[in-house]
Design an enzyme around this catalytic site. Sequence first.
Site, PDB file in Angstrom:
ATOM      1  N   TRP A 361      39.907  39.691  38.963  1.00  0.00           N
ATOM      2  CA  TRP A 361      39.903  39.701  37.490  1.00  0.00           C
ATOM      3  C   TRP A 361      38.848  40.667  36.953  1.00  0.00           C
ATOM      4  CZ3 TRP A 361      36.266  36.549  34.182  1.00  0.00           C
ATOM      5  CH2 TRP A 361      35.075  36.246  34.858  1.00  0.00           C
ATOM      6  N   ASP A 362      37.952  41.138  37.829  1.00  0.00           N
ATOM      7  CA  ASP A 362      36.938  42.126  37.444  1.00  0.00           C
ATOM      8  C   ASP A 362      37.589  43.274  36.664  1.00  0.00           C
ATOM      9  OD1 ASP A 362      36.258  40.660  39.775  1.00  0.00           O
ATOM     10  OD2 ASP A 362      34.657  42.056  40.277  1.00  0.00           O
ATOM     11  N   GLU A 488      32.249  29.986  40.014  1.00  0.00           N
ATOM     12  CA  GLU A 488      32.782  29.524  41.298  1.00  0.00           C
ATOM     13  C   GLU A 488      31.930  28.428  41.928  1.00  0.00           C
ATOM     14  OE1 GLU A 488      33.434  33.068  43.618  1.00  0.00           O
ATOM     15  OE2 GLU A 488      35.295  33.507  42.557  1.00  0.00           O
ATOM     16  N   LYS A 592      27.199  29.517  38.799  1.00  0.00           N
ATOM     17  CA  LYS A 592      27.064  30.761  39.563  1.00  0.00           C
ATOM     18  C   LYS A 592      26.997  31.960  38.623  1.00  0.00           C
ATOM     19  CE  LYS A 592      29.445  33.530  43.087  1.00  0.00           C
ATOM     20  NZ  LYS A 592      30.727  33.815  43.741  1.00  0.00           N
ATOM     21  N   GLN A 593      27.855  31.931  37.600  1.00  0.00           N
ATOM     22  CA  GLN A 593      27.980  33.112  36.733  1.00  0.00           C
ATOM     23  C   GLN A 593      28.498  32.674  35.369  1.00  0.00           C
ATOM     24  OE1 GLN A 593      31.257  33.959  39.666  1.00  0.00           O
ATOM     25  NE2 GLN A 593      31.758  35.459  38.077  1.00  0.00           N
TER      26      GLN A 593
HETATM   27  C1  BGC Z   1      32.606  36.443  41.697  1.00  0.00           C
HETATM   28  C2  BGC Z   1      33.981  36.662  41.125  1.00  0.00           C
HETATM   29  C3  BGC Z   1      34.336  38.128  41.297  1.00  0.00           C
HETATM   30  C4  BGC Z   1      34.211  38.557  42.744  1.00  0.00           C
HETATM   31  C5  BGC Z   1      34.451  40.034  42.937  1.00  0.00           C
HETATM   32  C6  BGC Z   1      32.562  36.898  43.139  1.00  0.00           C
HETATM   33  O1  BGC Z   1      31.274  36.749  43.639  1.00  0.00           O
HETATM   34  O2  BGC Z   1      32.252  35.075  41.636  1.00  0.00           O
HETATM   35  O3  BGC Z   1      33.988  36.320  39.766  1.00  0.00           O
HETATM   36  O4  BGC Z   1      35.630  38.332  40.855  1.00  0.00           O
HETATM   37  O5  BGC Z   1      32.902  38.282  43.180  1.00  0.00           O
HETATM   38  O6  BGC Z   1      33.542  40.789  42.219  1.00  0.00           O
END
Ligand code: BGC
Length: 780
Positions: A361-362, A488, A592-593
């Site tokens: 989804w980035d 996540e 996490k984010q």
């Molecule tokens: C993140 C995801 C991201 C992926 C690729 C993961 O560490 O939690 O949101 O899409 O990295 O960048």
Amino acid sequence: MITHRSYTVEPWAVRETALNLDVLAQSESVFALSNGHVGWRGNLDEGEPHGLPGSYLNGVHEVHPLPYAEAGYGYPESGQTVINVTNGKILRLLVDDEPFDLRYGRLVAHERVLDLRRGVLERTCEWTSPAGSTVRVRSTRLVSLTQRAVAAVAYEVEAVGSRSRVVIQSELVANEQLPGSDGDPRAAVALESPLEQEDAFAAGSRLRLVHRTRRSGLRVAVAADHTVTGPERTTTRSESDRDVARLTVTSVLEPGQTLRVEKLVAHGWSGTRSLPAMADQVDAALAAAAHDGWQGLLDDQRAHLDDFWARADVEVDGDEEIQQAVRFALFHVLQAGARAEQRAIPAKGLTGSGYDGHAFWDTEMFVLPVLTHTAPGAVAEALRWRYNTLDEARERAAQLGLGGAAFPWRTIAGPEGSAYWPAGTAAFHVNADIADAVVRYVEATGDTAFEREVGVELLVETARLWRSLGHHDHRGVFHIDGVTGPDEYSAVADDNTYTNLMARANLLAAADAVERHPRRAEQLGVDEEESAAWRDAAEAMFLPYNHELGVHEQHAGFTRYQRWDFAGTRPDQYPLLLNFPYFDLYRKQVVKQADLVLAMYTCGAHFDDEQVARNFAYYEPLTVRDSSLSACCQAVIAAQAGHLRLAYHYTAEAALMDLADLEHNTRDGLHIASLAGTWMALVAGFGGMRRDGGGLRFAPRLPERLRRLAFNLQFRDRRLRVEIHADKASYTLLAGPPLTFDHHGEPVTVGTDDPAVRAIPRAPIRPTPAQPPHRAPHGG
Ligand code: BGC
């Protein structure tokens, strides 16, 4: 790395003034050149020493079985991994019987410069061999933004002080040996010799190798042609073998004399085309490149970038590092997407094999927003790639017992590639993210043909997914249960606010789109009842809220969980995913984010400023930023809440993610989303730019450290320049018909002869929220 003493801070280049073998792999990512179709890591011309050799062709991958200790229904059975294709950048050098290898002899000087305006990597060095012969080597490398199959190198050797016999071996090399993996799940699966030889050719100055991947059956062709300039009696010989094709150039150089090899390299791949067709394809691409010649390629590259910078440049006064970093970021975002042309834009672009070369989804939520306002054509291409994978997404949805299309969490060619379903399959928000990118692109460009041909179907199929994934409860409220949001460290949770809000927007956008395109709707079998059901679900969407705390919940019940023991977590235990079991992360309040914080940016209309400030203050002490996608989102919302200094530190963190190797894995490739996030932090953060019902809003405010911020934007056939100072912002329409937008809640109209200057109201004063211990932003 920029903190490394041999890297300089300058506005239009990244310069390394001495070779540092300790950061060689990192520098290969930073100096990678790509056009979104071909990617060359910044490996040294001679091939060795190297950190990670890397030449990539977007879409070329190998498949491998995904083993499970305990199998389950619907688990993806095979994974895909990017492979290192035939390397066309190698030019080995022998000086008086000794290999030019910078680990031996004496390196008198070595400099590499990534020139962001010319789009080339330049290298100059002076080296004395162990036996005492000195040479100067200069090389210039480019991956063409105008001829997508083509890359080129000009390599020059000069004898210094004494006569030297030099031999240059210009090669194409397949199946290079790769260093082993260190077990980091974010790195790539290493596949031994993934390419089977099909054809090798060498004649005169021309070379060609054709190979095929063993299991995915993709044919890869790489060809090269050379122009050699040297003293009389310079000789050449070409030969080829299974995995190598080589042109050997030999000369004797008097002091001051040079031997120069210009090498044009053409790439192609296909899952269907025959061997002769592929051989012809790369030969033709070479002919086209030769037609323009080396100088022509250089000129076109410059012109392409001049045009890009006129549309995309961001000027930052007051912080030279951020100035350099944002241009570096924009350059790499452009490189990742410019010529991807109906292929994915991977999380690492084509700069390394991290995350197996997968796209996430980035792309839609971080990379495409930047490209929408700077290189919109690339956005349409990226979304066409999603469109081309719709059949697979429909099959996946059917397999999961769902309607519509379920796009993969991570993939190269379309099928789901995540073997860990709680953070893969369950992260359904990717579908709403794709829908959001469609709406954003159409709003910003007015490209109704795209909407009709591509957009409507993407919106309809994703809306169908939400309608079947969620349900109305006994009171009619709509819930989407058991999903994973952006964070996540919470998985398979009910009513993730980000997911619900994004799904809501997706459902409404689909209902609006079918009204605008009734014929398309009919073709897709959408009737009034179906689109009414989308609107009902959207209107009844549940948003979990804790009234006692006065904050939105990241998902239903989140604020009731036990807090993570932040005080008992050592700095070296981050990222938590490498040091604690997921089951424990999932049942605690630890983020996490940015998740709820991201929702406040992407779905801002649902949160007033007071609510934004309260939510931000609540989630900030829980957010550990174990993903590079977080800092930029936190920058945007920190700025909105008036925490300008904090926003500034987050901006710096996003900006320096790779230049300072903040996540210690830049060696595997650049963090393209975080690079794109640098733009987002500046434009949406300090520029306060938001989408507003098809229009734009700005609420600019600068942090103390920045004296001025200026950026250009493309929006609906216009080019708008926004220039922000501490107390005022000016808006200038550089091209296009008059535009009306909002500045801090007040409507403003500008025309090409009619700029506007508006005062900036002071930021509200609020206590700055703290981060978990040891997790303050970089430099904060
Ligand atoms: C993140 C995801 C991201 C992926 C690729 C993961 O560490 O939690 O949101 O899409 O990295 O960048």
